[in-house]
Structures are given as structure tokens and as C-alpha cells.
Scaffold this motif. Structure first.
Motif, short mmCIF file in Angstrom:
data_model
loop_
_atom_site.label_atom_id
_atom_site.label_comp_id
_atom_site.label_asym_id
_atom_site.label_seq_id
_atom_site.Cartn_x
_atom_site.Cartn_y
_atom_site.Cartn_z
N ILE A 168 0.84 -1.21 0.00
CA ILE A 168 0.00 0.00 0.00
C ILE A 168 0.87 1.26 0.00
O ILE A 168 0.51 2.28 -0.58
N CYS A 169 2.04 1.17 0.62
CA CYS A 169 2.90 2.37 0.74
C CYS A 169 3.46 2.79 -0.60
O CYS A 169 3.72 3.96 -0.82
N GLU A 170 3.62 1.83 -1.50
CA GLU A 170 4.09 2.17 -2.84
C GLU A 170 2.91 2.53 -3.74
O GLU A 170 2.94 3.50 -4.49
N TYR A 171 1.83 1.78 -3.61
CA TYR A 171 0.68 1.92 -4.50
C TYR A 171 -0.05 3.24 -4.28
O TYR A 171 -0.45 3.91 -5.22
N MET A 172 -0.21 3.60 -3.02
CA MET A 172 -0.98 4.81 -2.71
C MET A 172 -0.42 5.45 -1.43
O MET A 172 -0.99 5.29 -0.35
N PRO A 173 0.71 6.15 -1.54
CA PRO A 173 1.40 6.61 -0.33
C PRO A 173 0.58 7.54 0.55
O PRO A 173 0.86 7.65 1.75
N ARG A 174 -0.44 8.23 -0.01
CA ARG A 174 -1.25 9.15 0.82
C ARG A 174 -2.48 8.46 1.43
O ARG A 174 -3.27 9.10 2.12
N ASN A 175 -2.65 7.19 1.13
CA ASN A 175 -3.77 6.43 1.71
C ASN A 175 -3.61 6.38 3.24
O ASN A 175 -2.50 6.38 3.76
N LYS A 176 -4.74 6.30 3.96
CA LYS A 176 -4.66 6.38 5.43
C LYS A 176 -3.87 5.22 6.04
O LYS A 176 -3.13 5.40 7.02
N ALA A 177 -3.99 4.01 5.44
CA ALA A 177 -3.21 2.88 5.98
C ALA A 177 -1.72 3.08 5.67
O ALA A 177 -0.86 2.80 6.51
N ALA A 178 -1.42 3.61 4.47
CA ALA A 178 -0.01 3.86 4.10
C ALA A 178 0.60 4.90 5.04
O ALA A 178 1.73 4.74 5.50
N LEU A 179 -0.17 5.96 5.33
CA LEU A 179 0.35 7.01 6.23
C LEU A 179 0.59 6.43 7.63
O LEU A 179 1.59 6.74 8.28
N ALA A 180 -0.33 5.57 8.05
CA ALA A 180 -0.15 4.95 9.38
C ALA A 180 1.09 4.06 9.38
O ALA A 180 1.85 4.06 10.36
#
Ligand SMILES: Nc1ncnc2c1ncn2[C@@H]1O[C@H](COP(=O)(O)OP(=O)(O)OP(=O)(O)O)[C@@H](O)[C@H]1O
Ligand SMILES: [Mg+2]
Length: 265
Positions: free
Chosen positions: A241-253
Motif C-alpha cells: 500500500i505504501c508504494e501503490y498509494m502513499p497518501r492512503n490512510k493505511a499507508a500514512l499509518a
């Protein structure tokens, strides 16, 4: 100094692989030399690191452990370590790892097979992460003997929490025995709440229960990873998720969690 961190909980589906791959990605992005060992025959970490068909791989973690078991020479790391696009060195797995428990049955010093392998590569890295399979047994005892520390992901559900309690029993047993009967240096980095459905009563109750059960005894990460449908979407593309959508809430967490972890150093 390298650090070997296992992401472990015998409960299936509590986000071990999601956490291990996100953390590996974030550490590599921070410039840390990072290896990720896929220690699960489901090969989910390999898939999330972009491997499309793990069954076609010539050398996976099960071959490497069998080399140790058979006392054969290990292949050169550069011949089997997959250099992923995101900078993580992947030691992949495939379904062959499912027979490890059986392969270990009649082996001398069978709790130290993984450690013997990891010791051959750990000095090349700042971090070696191990994404664990969802069951206890000799393969998992191998992880407890080899890891410097554990990250224990748990959902805010009673069954997941019960699995944490079981794991902590194994951890305490291994930590309390001197080397070579145990691993007295092993630590818990923290319990990490994953797939959190924020602001629900059950979630709040379960977090209280986690605090009540483990608070003061084991560290608990301040960061909780929220549930997001984008995590599964990222997996479809073989990405964290951190690569796919870095601003997503799970990625930010996950970024906050990685920062918390790195403060431990
Ligand atoms: N924050 C999240 N939000 C939504 N879905 C998530 C989240 N984290 C993980 N998932 C999903 O939950 C499922 C289980 O996650 P994951 O595979 O990481 O768990 P696991 O503990 O490694 O499972 P196993 O025990 O089978 O190895 C996956 O489908 C994953 O996409
Ligand atoms: Mg997994």
C-alpha cells in the motif's frame, strides 16, 4: 549492526505480510539496506514484492534451509536474492516451504536451521525482516531462536488477541533460557494494532483489553493501522500500500509506525 525482526502471530490474516512488506519498503526507501525473508509457503510476501509466479523460482527459502539441513554449500546470494524495484532484497518462498515442519523432524539442532542461514546474510544488511507463517511449530521456534526482535500484529478482535497471548508464552519461554537452549536477547518491538475499524465500540474495548493485558509488560505501538479497501487493491498489483498509494490512510499509518520503530534504534 544488523537487526533481524520477525513479524509474527500464529493467527492467520492479521496483516503480518501487509506489515512486513510495507515496513521493508519504507526502510529501503529510508536508505536502509533491507532484506525480506518470505517464510511462508503461501508466498504472499513474494507476490507483494512483485514476484508473479513463485513456483517457477529455482531457489527459494526452502532450498536454502534444505542446504543447511543436508550440510551442503549454500548458493551465492546474488544467484537467488531478488533485487526488487523498490530496493528490498527478497529471499522468496513458494509452496515447497509447506513441508518444512516434516523436513525438520529428524534433524539435529533442528531449532537452529533458520539461524544458520540468516547468519550467512545478516551482515550485508541493516535490517533482515522475516514474514512468518500463521502457525506455531518447529519452523516458528526457528524464528524465535534467530530473531533479535518481534513485531506482533493483531486485529482488534478477541481471537487475534488470544493468539498474541499464546505467542507471548512461547516468547517468554525462549527468552528465559540461556543460549543455546533459548534466545535470551530476543525482544518485542511492539504489538501493532492492524485493520482497525476506528471509532467503533468493539475496537475501543479491544484496545483497552490489549493495554490491560500487555501494557507495562510489552511495548504497544502508538500507531494503529486503519482498515482500507485500497490495501487489497494494492495487492492485486503486486505492491505494498505504501508504494501503490502513499497518501492512503493505511499507508500514512505504516509510515508513522516505521518512524516509531526506527526511534527504537
Ligand atoms: N489495513 C488493512 N485494511 C484492509 N485490509 C487489510 C489491511 N491489512 C491487511 N489487509 C488484508 O487482510 C488480508 C490479510 O492480510 P495479510 O495477508 O497481510 O495477513 P497475514 O497475517 O499475513 O495472513 P496469513 O496469516 O495468511 O499469512 C489481506 O487480504 C490483506 O489485503
Ligand atoms: Mg502472510
Amino acid at each position: 549492526m544488523s537487526k533481524v525482526i520477525a513479524i509474527m502471530n500464529e493467527k492467520g490474516g492479521c496483516a503480518k505480510t501487509t506489515t512486513a512488506t510495507a515496513l521493508a519498503y519504507l526502510l529501503a526507501k529510508q536508505g536502509k539496506k533491507t532484506a525480506l525473508i518470505d517464510y511462508d509457503g503461501q508466498a504472499n510476501a513474494s507476490l507483494l514484492m512483485g514476484v508473479r509466479n513463485p513456483l517457477t523460482l529455482q531457489v527459494t527459502v526452502s532450498n536454502l534451509l534444505n542446504c543447511i539441513i543436508q550440510e551442503e554449500q549454500l548458493p551465492e546470494p546474488k544467484t537467488y536474492i531478488i533485487k526488487t524495484d523498490c530496493g528490498v532484497d527478497l529471499i522468496p518462498a513458494n509452496r515447497k516451504l509447506a513441508s518444512l515442519e516434516r523436513d525438520l523432524v529428524s534433524v539435529n539442532f533442528r531449532e537452529y536451521i533458520l539461524k544458520q542461514y540468516v547468519d550467512t546474510i545478516r551482515d550485508n544488511y541493516d535490517y533482515v525482516l522475516i514474514d512468518c507463517m500463521p502457525q506455531m511449530g518447529t519452523p516458528m521456534v526457528n524464528v524465535l531462536m534467530c530473531a533479535d526482535s518481534l513485531i506482533i500484529p493483531t486485529q482488534t478482535e478477541i481471537l487475534s488477541l488470544q493468539a498474541v497471548q499464546e505467542l507471548v508464552k512461547h516468547y517468554v519461554k525462549v527468552k528465559s533460557k540461556p543460549f543455546p537452549f533459548g534466545n535470551p536477547k530476543i525482544e518485542v518491538e511492539g504489538i501493532l494494532v492492524t485493520m482497525d475499524t476506528q471509532r467503533t465500540i468493539v475496537s475501543a474495548q479491544m484496545k483497552d483489553m490489549i493495554d490491560g493485558t500487555f501494557g507495562g509488560k510489552l511495548p504497544i505501538f502508538d500507531t494503529c493501522i486503519p482498515r482500507s479497501s485500497k490495501v487489497a487493491e494494492a495487492a492485486m498489483y503486486g505492491k505494498t500500500i505504501c508504494e501503490y498509494m502513499p497518501r492512503n490512510k493505511a499507508a500514512l499509518a505504516y509510515q508513522n509506525f516505521a518512524k516509531e520503530l526506527m526511534k527504537h534504534e
